[in-house]
Scaffold this motif. Structure first.
Motif, short mmCIF file in Angstrom:
data_model
loop_
_atom_site.label_atom_id
_atom_site.label_comp_id
_atom_site.label_asym_id
_atom_site.label_seq_id
_atom_site.Cartn_x
_atom_site.Cartn_y
_atom_site.Cartn_z
N HIS A 388 0.86 -1.18 0.00
CA HIS A 388 0.00 0.00 0.00
C HIS A 388 0.90 1.24 0.00
CE1 HIS A 388 -3.92 1.97 1.75
NE2 HIS A 388 -3.49 2.56 0.65
N HIS A 389 1.03 1.84 -1.16
CA HIS A 389 1.88 3.02 -1.31
C HIS A 389 1.08 4.26 -0.90
CE1 HIS A 389 4.06 0.09 -3.64
NE2 HIS A 389 3.16 0.09 -4.60
N THR A 513 -1.85 7.44 -3.04
CA THR A 513 -2.12 6.15 -2.42
C THR A 513 -2.52 5.15 -3.50
OG1 THR A 513 -4.50 6.50 -2.05
CG2 THR A 513 -2.99 7.37 -0.39
N ASP A 514 -1.84 4.01 -3.51
CA ASP A 514 -2.10 2.97 -4.51
C ASP A 514 -1.77 1.61 -3.92
OD1 ASP A 514 -3.07 3.87 -7.15
OD2 ASP A 514 -1.30 5.17 -7.11
N TYR A 515 -2.37 0.57 -4.49
CA TYR A 515 -2.04 -0.80 -4.12
C TYR A 515 -1.23 -1.46 -5.23
CZ TYR A 515 -4.99 -1.23 0.05
OH TYR A 515 -5.52 -1.10 1.31
N GLU A 635 -5.57 10.53 -2.79
CA GLU A 635 -6.19 9.22 -2.76
C GLU A 635 -6.39 8.70 -4.18
OE1 GLU A 635 -6.69 7.21 -0.35
OE2 GLU A 635 -5.99 8.58 1.20
N THR A 637 -6.28 4.86 -4.83
CA THR A 637 -6.60 3.44 -4.89
C THR A 637 -8.01 3.23 -5.42
OG1 THR A 637 -7.25 3.59 -2.56
CG2 THR A 637 -5.08 2.70 -3.03
N CYS A 653 -8.98 -5.05 -6.62
CA CYS A 653 -8.32 -3.77 -6.86
C CYS A 653 -8.25 -3.55 -8.37
CB CYS A 653 -6.91 -3.76 -6.26
SG CYS A 653 -6.88 -3.84 -4.46
N VAL A 682 -7.14 -5.32 3.48
CA VAL A 682 -7.73 -4.26 2.65
C VAL A 682 -9.03 -3.77 3.28
CG1 VAL A 682 -8.75 -3.74 0.41
CG2 VAL A 682 -6.66 -5.10 0.52
N GLU A 685 -8.30 -1.54 6.20
CA GLU A 685 -7.82 -0.22 5.79
C GLU A 685 -8.95 0.61 5.19
OE1 GLU A 685 -3.20 -1.71 5.16
OE2 GLU A 685 -4.42 -1.20 3.39
N LEU A 723 -2.53 4.97 8.70
CA LEU A 723 -1.77 4.10 7.81
C LEU A 723 -0.28 4.39 7.92
CD1 LEU A 723 -4.21 4.18 4.78
CD2 LEU A 723 -3.54 2.14 6.07
#
Length: 737
Positions: A388-389, A513-515, A635, A637, A653, A682, A685, A723
């Motif tokens: 999770h970036h 934010t990315d997965y 944001e 994701t 995702c 996930v 979060e 996070l």
């Protein structure tokens, strides 16, 4: 007083606007006061206008500049991000609406509004927001920055030493490259590039040739800095004194017109249509794109920004020259090009005025120091890895590719590139792999908006190294984030894949934010292999088993999953939907959510930006709650969660938002998180975001957003900070929370 809480409500040929199946708004059924169940989903009152919702998101960004919990330079940064966002909004979205009118192709959206009505509301609201922006700048941020030793000096504040230095700077750095243009029959109004800082000068007197035109234009070359830092030795030891280029030109404008009487000098900036229009049938996409890039800077005018002290006759003159009207002019109290001030946030040595730095976390089994790092492929062979970036590092993704490039057992690498950055470690690794003799195939999307030129250069570099480069599919942007590594292991061929919600851009991975999912699942990696074959070759739509992919199965797959929750609710089974995306505009998805809400499914939507679904309508959407998160990180994701009755929940995702352009006109992927521990993570979060009461905004049924606040006795909850606390290491974390 500044308003702090309530807000107001990309390509025109590939618009997310949808019609209402020919039903005139006046014939639509009005909302009943207490309907049992709404069955007519065409009523425009059930929807929010796409463009006004987009503008409302930009307003939420602007309001971050008022948030005193943020460090000062970060508030300043949000103010400038608002400017940047608004520039693109006018260049693409407003330009698209104007183009509809010009070409008599006006489209009525789900909300029943046509482009002319939308443009009027945009003008009214955007002018209100811009006025607030400059009020925040002049009355709050600049005075606060000055107290911190960061000063933007006005002409009347300059000391004699500073005036002398600025005069030398003007004569040596500005005057040699600036080209003032007097307006007369031999010097018509110049063709001004998009967003170029310019000045209109009112003159009196005759020049050396006896001309008396009374007016001139000064374009400021882009090579000139918009903010000039003054040397410490003329600022009493202060190292953060600045002066605007506009002030320097204003001060010395008479030197550009010797012998003339200067009656006034006023800055302005023109915004033009910057969308690219490529025909579907072109022989060479790269050559066609290069041709379009040359003309982008000179598209049709869509907005004029001008100093608020500019006399109305000069404003009218400019509007007439650009073919604009009063709705298109924005008079501002300060610099017209605020975005160019961003360098102050990035170069200023004031650590207490910016967010505290942090070290992204690493998954178990990998070390943060590369010299001690295990082979990523070996770890992925044992287990799926979910990152999770930016809370967790993007480096394992880079290392996976770098190690594959050097691994003698790796036979082939395939990757999509949408946005990567000018200095990309990913591209370096692909170049190295190609030079090592591996089969490297890269799908470069050269139509990624505003990154087209850079992507063309990356494509040339990869081709020169021996990689096979394709530009995807004409008519469909390749927006999927996929990497596939083919490795020989003994007598078998093993595939490894990376699937992500964001781009292969190391800089964005620190801000968005990315997965990322790293996997060697045989079915999933075979699906990725098939999609790459489809992108590089030709043939009928491929059958994939675990992935959804646009434009073929993704929209139907999502609707089927929503409908399954609807059926579960009707059967008395657990039913819940959580969707976290950037935008929601697609009508079939919205209608499926309406039906799910009517069946009793509890639906939480976390939609950062554009949202066309109106929540809270009794009998239709009362079970739908919509919130937007605007915080330190953008944001980005895209997550689709389904309770799935009595079975294990389903978590997907995706690279795609719930928009027409993503689901119907792009190559996208949506991938399952099948490891139940990772899926549970996930979900956990997602709950952070659903309980956030400091950076979240709740969409009301009237289309406005209300900022969530902790009620008395309730703990402050900030999803991004939680996070960071959970996944990263914050350096010098402040003790205020």
């Amino acid at each position: 007083m500044f308003r702090r809480e309530r807000g107001h409500m990309d390509n025109p040929q590939q618009s997310d606007v949808q019609d209402t199946q020919g039903q005139p708004p006046e014939l639509a059924e009005p909302i009943a006061s207490k309907p049992s169940k709404v069955s007519d989903y065409q009523n425009p009152d059930y929807y929010i206008n796409r463009e006004l919702s987009h503008l409302a998101f930009n307003f939420r960004v602007l309001q971050q500049a008022l948030n005193e919990e943020y460090p000062l330079l970060e508030r300043f940064r949000f103010l400038l991000i608002f400017s940047s966002n608004l520039d693109e909004y006018f260049e693409i979205r407003v330009a698209g609406l104007m183009q509809q009118i010009d070409f008599s192709r006006e489209q009525v959206g789900l909300d029943g509004m046509g482009p002319q009505q939308v443009l009027k509301e945009i003008s009214q609201k955007a002018k209100e927001y811009v006025e607030l922006q400059y009020q925040i700048l002049n009355e709050s941020l600049l005075p606060s920055l000055r107290k911190e030793g960061i000063r933007f000096l006005r002409r009347n504040e300059l000391s004699e030493k500073q005036q002398a230095w600025i005069k030398r700077f003007f004569y040596h750095e500005v005057m040699p490259i600036i080209s003032p243009i007097g307006l007369d029959p031999a010097h018509p109004f110049p063709r001004l590039a998009n967003k170029l800082l310019c000045f209109i000068v009112s003159l009196e007197g005759k020049d050396a040739f006896g001309r008396d035109t009374g007016m001139a234009i000064i374009p400021a070359p882009r090579s000139l800095p918009r903010i000039v830092k003054l040397p410490e030795d003329i600022c009493d030891g202060r190292d953060n004194d600045y002066v605007f280029l506009s002030s320097i030109i204003h001060r010395h404008v008479s030197d550009l017109f010797p012998g003339m009487d200067i009656k006034g000098c006023y800055q302005f900036r023109l915004t033009r249509n910057s969308d690219l229009d490529l025909e579907d049938e072109v022989e060479d996409l790269a050559k066609a794109l290069q041709g379009e890039l040359l003309s982008r800077r000179y598209g049709k005018a869509v907005r004029l920004e001008v100093a608020d002290n500019c006399p109305q006759p000069l404003v009218d003159f400019l509007l007439n020259e650009f073919g604009l009207n009063n709705e298109d002019v924005y008079q501002v109290s300060g610099p017209v090009n605020l975005t160019r001030m961003m360098s102050i946030c990035d170069t200023n040595d004031k650590p207490d005025l910016v967010f505290p730095p942090f070290t992204p976390g690493y998954p178990k089994g990998l070390h943060s120091k590369r010299k001690h790092s295990n082979n990523v492929l070996d770890l992925v062979a044992k287990q799926d890895i979910l990152l999770h970036h930016p809370f967790e590092s993007f480096t394992p993704v880079v290392d996976m590719l770098r190690q594959a490039a050097k691994d003698p057992d790796v036979l082939a690498i395939r990757q999509t590139l949408y946005r990567t950055g000018a200095r990309s470690e990913m591209v370096d690794a692909l170049v190295e792999a190609a030079r090592q003799g591996k089969e490297v195939t890269v799908v470069v999307e050269i139509r990624a908006r505003f990154d087209e030129e850079e992507n063309l250069a990356l494509a040339r570099r990869l081709q020169e190294a021996g990689a096979v480069v394709v530009y995807g599919v004409v008519g469909y942007k390749t927006h999927a984030k996929m990497m596939l590594i083919v490795r020989r292991e003994g007598r078998q061929i093993q595939r490894y894949a990376h699937l992500g919600t964001g781009n292969y851009h190391a800089g964005n991975a620190r801000l968005y934010t990315d997965y990322s999912l790293l996997t060697c699942d045989k079915i999933l990696t075979n699906d990725v292999h098939k999609i790459f074959q489809q992108l590089t070759g030709m043939g009928r739509a491929v059958r994939v088993r675990k992935l959804f992919h646009a434009p073929f199965t993704l929209k139907k797959g999502l609707i089927d999953l929503i409908n399954q929750e609807t059926n579960n609710a009707k059967e008395g089974k657990p039913a819940r939907i959580i969707i976290k995306i950037n935008s929601l505009t697609e009508s079939h998805i919205i209608k499926a959510l309406f039906k799910a809400s009517q069946a009793g499914v509890e639906i939480d939507l976390i939609v950062r930006g554009i949202c066309c679904l109106r929540p809270g309508i009794e009998g239709l959407s009362e079970n739908i709650r919509i919130r937007s998160i605007v915080g330190r990180f953008l944001e980005h994701t895209r997550i689709y969660y389904f309770e799935n009755g009595d079975e294990d929940s389903l978590v997907y995702c995706s690279s795609a938002d719930a928009m027409i352009r993503n689901l119907d006109m792009r190559i996208e992927t949506c991938f399952p998180i099948e490891d139940q521990k990772l899926a549970a993570r996930v979900k956990k979060e997602l709950e952070y975001y659903l309980t956030d009461n400091t950076r979240s905004w709740q969409l009301q049924s009237d289309g406005d957003y209300e900022k969530n606040k902790p009620v008395r006795g309730q703990r402050r909850r900030n999803a991004q900070e939680r996070l960071l606390d959970t996944l990263a290491v914050i350096v010098n974390k402040p003790s205020t929370e």
